[in-house]
Design a protein around this motif. Structure first.
Motif, short mmCIF file in Angstrom:
data_model
loop_
_atom_site.label_atom_id
_atom_site.label_comp_id
_atom_site.label_asym_id
_atom_site.label_seq_id
_atom_site.Cartn_x
_atom_site.Cartn_y
_atom_site.Cartn_z
N LEU A 1 51.56 36.73 32.32
CA LEU A 1 50.61 35.95 31.53
C LEU A 1 50.42 34.55 32.10
CD1 LEU A 1 51.33 36.98 27.82
CD2 LEU A 1 49.67 37.91 29.45
N GLU A 2 51.46 34.02 32.72
CA GLU A 2 51.34 32.74 33.41
C GLU A 2 50.35 32.86 34.56
OE1 GLU A 2 54.50 29.83 35.57
OE2 GLU A 2 55.17 30.79 33.72
N SER A 3 50.39 34.02 35.24
CA SER A 3 49.46 34.27 36.32
C SER A 3 48.03 34.38 35.80
CB SER A 3 49.85 35.57 37.04
OG SER A 3 48.95 35.88 38.07
N LEU A 4 47.86 35.05 34.64
CA LEU A 4 46.55 35.13 34.02
C LEU A 4 46.03 33.74 33.65
CD1 LEU A 4 44.14 36.54 32.70
CD2 LEU A 4 45.57 36.92 30.67
N ASP A 5 46.91 32.90 33.14
CA ASP A 5 46.49 31.56 32.76
C ASP A 5 46.01 30.76 33.97
OD1 ASP A 5 46.12 29.77 30.57
OD2 ASP A 5 47.81 28.58 31.29
N GLU A 6 46.67 30.96 35.10
CA GLU A 6 46.22 30.31 36.33
C GLU A 6 44.85 30.81 36.74
OE1 GLU A 6 47.56 27.95 38.52
OE2 GLU A 6 48.86 27.48 36.82
N TRP A 7 44.62 32.11 36.57
CA TRP A 7 43.31 32.70 36.89
C TRP A 7 42.23 32.12 35.97
CZ3 TRP A 7 39.60 35.57 34.36
CH2 TRP A 7 38.66 36.23 35.18
N LEU A 8 42.56 31.98 34.68
CA LEU A 8 41.61 31.43 33.73
C LEU A 8 41.29 29.96 34.04
CD1 LEU A 8 42.98 33.00 30.44
CD2 LEU A 8 40.71 33.41 31.40
N LYS A 9 42.27 29.25 34.52
CA LYS A 9 42.08 27.84 34.85
C LYS A 9 40.93 27.68 35.86
CE LYS A 9 44.71 23.78 36.36
NZ LYS A 9 46.06 23.30 36.81
N THR A 10 40.83 28.63 36.77
CA THR A 10 39.77 28.59 37.79
C THR A 10 38.49 29.26 37.33
OG1 THR A 10 41.44 28.62 39.54
CG2 THR A 10 39.20 29.24 40.16
N ASN A 11 38.63 30.37 36.58
CA ASN A 11 37.47 31.24 36.32
C ASN A 11 36.88 31.15 34.92
OD1 ASN A 11 37.27 33.08 38.88
ND2 ASN A 11 39.45 32.99 38.40
N ARG A 12 37.57 30.53 33.98
CA ARG A 12 37.06 30.50 32.60
C ARG A 12 35.66 29.90 32.53
NH1 ARG A 12 34.72 30.70 28.67
NH2 ARG A 12 35.41 30.54 26.49
N ILE A 13 35.36 28.94 33.37
CA ILE A 13 34.07 28.27 33.37
C ILE A 13 32.90 29.21 33.67
CG2 ILE A 13 34.10 27.62 35.81
CD1 ILE A 13 32.93 24.89 34.96
N ASN A 14 33.22 30.38 34.28
CA ASN A 14 32.17 31.33 34.66
C ASN A 14 31.71 32.21 33.50
OD1 ASN A 14 32.35 30.48 37.37
ND2 ASN A 14 34.05 31.89 37.74
N TYR A 15 32.39 32.13 32.35
CA TYR A 15 32.10 33.03 31.24
C TYR A 15 31.55 32.26 30.04
CZ TYR A 15 34.86 36.23 34.03
OH TYR A 15 35.33 37.00 35.07
N THR A 16 30.48 32.79 29.47
CA THR A 16 29.89 32.15 28.29
C THR A 16 30.75 32.38 27.05
OG1 THR A 16 28.58 34.17 27.94
CG2 THR A 16 27.54 32.36 29.16
N LYS A 17 31.39 33.55 26.97
CA LYS A 17 32.23 33.91 25.83
C LYS A 17 33.45 34.68 26.32
CE LYS A 17 29.56 32.66 22.29
NZ LYS A 17 29.97 31.84 21.14
#
Length: 359
Positions: A26-42
């Motif tokens: 889940l820490e790895s997922l959080d790192e992924w979200l840190k970079t990619n969350r901006i690409n998703y509207t929802k």
């Protein structure tokens, strides 16, 4: 990331997306979200009512970068794998203003990952998807391989798609919330993978004395399925059908009992009966069959199948040929030797079922 993370986390890159397993997944997922969350509207999280209580707070608590999310909840169990529920979920996504640039996260067991995969691959012709398995069975089997399905009437996975994901994140700590019965149910798929694998995982299964030991087998068991599906990504070759060992009978049991028996428990009975069929066909030796059957009897009481019309539940099996008078089974050849697809007569199927019922 922590320096010793690689020791605690396994990672595989597959055709259906990356898979991470371990206490820092889940820490790895959080790192992924840190970079990619901006690409998703929802970001929409699909879960069931049990997981919502037990795992969702842990999941959201581990993620600092997930941002605002919507939660969609279904009822646990196979009854939710229907087109009626799928239609409701499509509308729920629409109500939450999900568009083609939204991300769906499936947090749950095999039913949730099946529904999430189907939903994400069909909503607006496809949105991106992440899978977070929370049960032992989903961690080592259901979440791996890109397959998903919906039941029609009582026929299991009669409709479905192949789909990829942005990642499967296997966090074993979720299993701390599971009861022993559910852990044992998932153990049947580990046994199946061990039958197809090396003697190392097989011996691990034979020597297990408590459910707490199952967690140590997740990485090995997941690797077995990954290796098989990588060779046969859309189930058209001669590899992936081996994963159906035990499942022809299991799906018939589930059909007959209206899915009130867990999938894992049905698979355990299916492995017992189908190994007996394999022996009757001269495919495997008696010693190997007895080792498997004794292992299953160690963890599962026999199901009451005496009044079950086993053939009624097998008529929609994907391996069945409409041109034959029998049924095709993926039958075990031996530890690490795989399985072979074999046409079996009704008489031999009935004989193996009777031996299970009266053994």
């Amino acid at each position: 990331m922590r320096i010793n993370e690689l020791y605690f986390m396994a990672k595989w890159n597959t055709f259906f997306g990356p898979i991470m397993e371990g206490q820092f997944s889940l820490e790895s997922l959080d790192e992924w979200l840190k970079t990619n969350r901006i690409n998703y509207t929802k970001v929409i999280v699909l879960t069931d009512s049990n997981v919502n209580k037990m795992c969702l707070p842990i999941f959201l608590g581990e993620l600092k970068n997930i941002g605002k999310t919507a939660i969609i909840e279904i009822e646990p169990g196979e009854a939710s794998k229907s087109f009626e529920i799928i239609s409701q979920l499509h509308l729920a996504l629409l109500d939450n203003q999900a568009d083609r640039k939204s991300l769906l996260i499936s947090l749950g067991g095999g039913v949730v990952s099946d529904i999430g995969g189907f939903l994400s691959s069909t909503y607006m012709r496809g949105i991106e998807h992440i899978i977070i398995p929370t049960s032992l069975l989903s961690m080592i089997d259901a979440s791996i391989g890109g397959k998903n399905g919906v039941n029609i009437n009582k026929f299991k996975n009669l409709s479905g798609t192949f789909s990829s994901s942005q990642g499967v994140y296997i966090y074993p700590n979720f299993l701390k919330s599971m009861n022993e019965k559910d852990l044992i149910s998932g153990f049947s798929e580990i046994i199946k993978h061990a039958m197809l694998s090396s003697k190392s995982l097989w011996n691990d299964c034979i020597n297990c004395s408590s459910t707490s030991e199952f967690i140590d087998l997740i990485s090995k068991a997941a690797k077995v399925k990954i290796d098989i599906v990588e060779k046969d990504n859309i189930e058209r070759g001669n590899h992936r059908f081996s994963l159906n060992m035990g499942h022809t009978i299991a799906h018939a049991i589930e059909y007959f009992n209206d899915h009130n028996i867990s999938h894992g428990d049905a698979v355990a009975a299916g492995l017992w009966i189908e190994s007996e069929i394999a022996f009757g066909e001269g495919i495997i030796d008696r010693k190997s069959v007895e080792l498997l059957q004794n292992l299953i009897d160690k963890w599962w009481p026999r199901l009451d199948l005496q009044n079950m019309d086993i053939f009624q539940g097998m008529i929609a099996d994907k391996k069945r040929s409409s041109f034959s008078k029998g049924f095709y089974f993926s039958l075990w050849v031996g530890v690490g030797k795989g399985a072979i697809l074999t046409l079996v007569s009704k008489e031999k199927i009935q004989k193996a079922k009777t031996l299970y019922a009266h053994g």
